[in-house]
Design a protein around this motif. Structure first.
Motif, mmCIF file in Angstrom:
data_model
loop_
_atom_site.group_PDB
_atom_site.id
_atom_site.type_symbol
_atom_site.label_atom_id
_atom_site.label_comp_id
_atom_site.label_asym_id
_atom_site.label_seq_id
_atom_site.Cartn_x
_atom_site.Cartn_y
_atom_site.Cartn_z
ATOM 1 N N ILE A 50 40.115 103.043 61.267
ATOM 2 C CA ILE A 50 40.289 101.934 60.917
ATOM 3 C C ILE A 50 39.274 101.392 60.003
ATOM 4 C CG2 ILE A 50 40.366 99.591 62.052
ATOM 5 C CD1 ILE A 50 41.504 100.534 64.483
ATOM 6 N N LYS A 116 41.519 94.233 63.783
ATOM 7 C CA LYS A 116 42.669 94.898 63.515
ATOM 8 C C LYS A 116 42.599 95.990 64.775
ATOM 9 C CE LYS A 116 42.009 95.537 58.433
ATOM 10 N NZ LYS A 116 41.387 96.287 57.219
ATOM 11 N N ASP A 119 44.466 93.657 67.346
ATOM 12 C CA ASP A 119 45.587 93.272 66.800
ATOM 13 C C ASP A 119 45.343 91.712 66.841
ATOM 14 O OD1 ASP A 119 47.991 93.301 65.537
ATOM 15 O OD2 ASP A 119 49.147 93.087 67.283
ATOM 16 N N SER A 377 44.725 92.854 53.053
ATOM 17 C CA SER A 377 44.670 94.306 52.577
ATOM 18 C C SER A 377 44.275 94.419 51.168
ATOM 19 C CB SER A 377 46.066 95.019 52.735
ATOM 20 O OG SER A 377 46.912 94.446 51.820
#
Length: 388
Positions: A50, A116, A119, A377
């Motif tokens: 990640i 991330k 979530d 992103s």
């Protein structure tokens, strides 16, 4: 989870011309003129695959900034958990200097990683949507699990120093595009600063609120004249931002007593402990704070708590932010209690961005990101295209 690497890359992205709708280049200030802006993008990698992203402006040079992040901050955090953000913030200490600003992008990237991994969006990790602005209240919604989503975030249109008649045109553009607040630079000629505000106020029939920012460019007597002349015209600013030099808190307090224009320190808030000093001196009506000199989202949360406890309204500063830091700001103003005024933004004026799905400015608002982490992103091809 452990941090395995910290890397930095500098991009240079052009601003759109004042000839274009909502364009602002060349952006002229008391200190210089901008056609584009260099931004340092910071990626933090982990052993679980990640990655998180942060962003800051260039200080001194791209090479110097990248080196301080990769060779200075990087070794302090590699091998440690990105979840322990507060501990990392206290650990990054160098005698004789303040390295908070170089840690800030790394800290933001850690928030991105944690969100991330869990979530969850960063604003929810900060405690959930708390932004009280009326526009946001009108757009709030709920998701299935009961979590409240923040709505669009109103932002202030930012404009450099232009002649009064050109400023008039841009003020009309901003109003027609749905902005409620316009911030303009100042400080080269205080008489022209007054003339520009009058022209924009007349053009918009008083429907826009104004922020006037000379970046420390006035002397105390000039600041008194500007504020008094606008008062004589019946123009009351949302605030005068850092009208005189930093570390002159007694003079700021005297200026605040002499004028009915709200006084809003900005550069003064970049110095550790200055916010407490400004509050104690009675030297501020509004705080203009910034997560980069504060050391990241955690640092600005600490500043926000001081201001909220003191009953001082505050907003967030703009440093020509691309999508990564814009997302961080949107999460901060949505999830940290006390932000009650629209943050500054120049996002509408970029010719491009480094995120895959750039934000759309609609009706003077930016959408609050809802995805995990920062909710964005990064477009690697765009990074390479703008890389210097």
């Amino acid at each position: 989870m452990e941090i395995t690497d910290v890397t930095a890359v500098t991009v240079d992205v052009p601003l759109t011309s004042t000839d274009e709708h909502l364009g602002i280049a060349p952006y002229t200030t008391n200190h210089g003129e901008l056609e584009s802006m260099e931004r340092v993008l910071v990626r933090v990698d982990t052993d679980e695959g990640i990655e998180g992203w942060g962003e800051m402006r260039v200080f001194l040079s791209p090479t110097a900034t990248e080196s301080l992040i990769e060779d200075g901050i990087g070794p302090m955090v590699v091998g440690q958990s990105p979840f322990e953000i507060e501990r990392l913030r206290r650990q990054v200490f160098v005698e004789y200097t303040n390295v908070d600003m170089f840690f800030s992008a790394v800290e933001t990237a850690c928030w991105d990683i944690v969100g991330k991994a869990l979530d969850r969006p960063v604003y929810e990790l900060l405690g959930g949507w708390t932004a009280p602005t009326q526009s946001t209240l009108q757009h709030r919604s709920h998701v299935a699990d009961g979590t409240r989503n923040p709505g669009p975030v109103p932002v202030a249109f930012c404009l450099g120093i232009l002649p009064p008649e050109e400023s008039r045109v841009k003020a009309r553009e901003a109003l027609d595009a749905g902005f409620d607040v316009l911030k303009t630079k100042a400080g080269r000629d205080w008489r022209q600063d007054v003339a520009r505000i009058k022209a924009m106020h007349d053009e918009t029939d008083g429907q826009l609120e104004f922020r006037l920012d000379p970046n420390q460019g006035w002397t105390l007597d000039q600041a008194v004249r500007v504020g008094a002349m606008l008062e004589d015209e019946g123009i009351y600013l949302q605030y005068l931002e850092q009208p005189i030099r930093v570390d002159s808190h007694v003079s700021l307090a005297r200026l605040r007593q002499r004028l009915r224009q709200p006084i809003a320190p900005n550069e003064d808030t970049y110095v550790p402990h200055n916010i407490s000093s400004l509050v104690e001196a009675g030297a501020m009506d509004v705080g203009v704070i910034d997560l980069t000199p504060a050391g990241g989202i955690s640092g600005i949360r600490q500043q926000a708590a001081i201001l909220e406890d003191a009953g001082v309204p505050f907003t967030h500063h703009c440093a020509f932010d691309l999508g990564i830091r814009t997302a961080a700001i949107l999460h901060a103003v949505s999830g940290i209690p006390g932000f009650s005024l629209p943050p500054d933004s120049t996002y509408y004026a970029w010719e491009g961005d480094v995120i895959s799905e750039p934000f759309e400015v609609e009706d003077g608002c930016l959408p609050a990101p809802l995805g995990p982490g920062l909710g964005i992103s990064v477009d690697r091809d765009a990074v390479e295209a703008y890389r210097i």
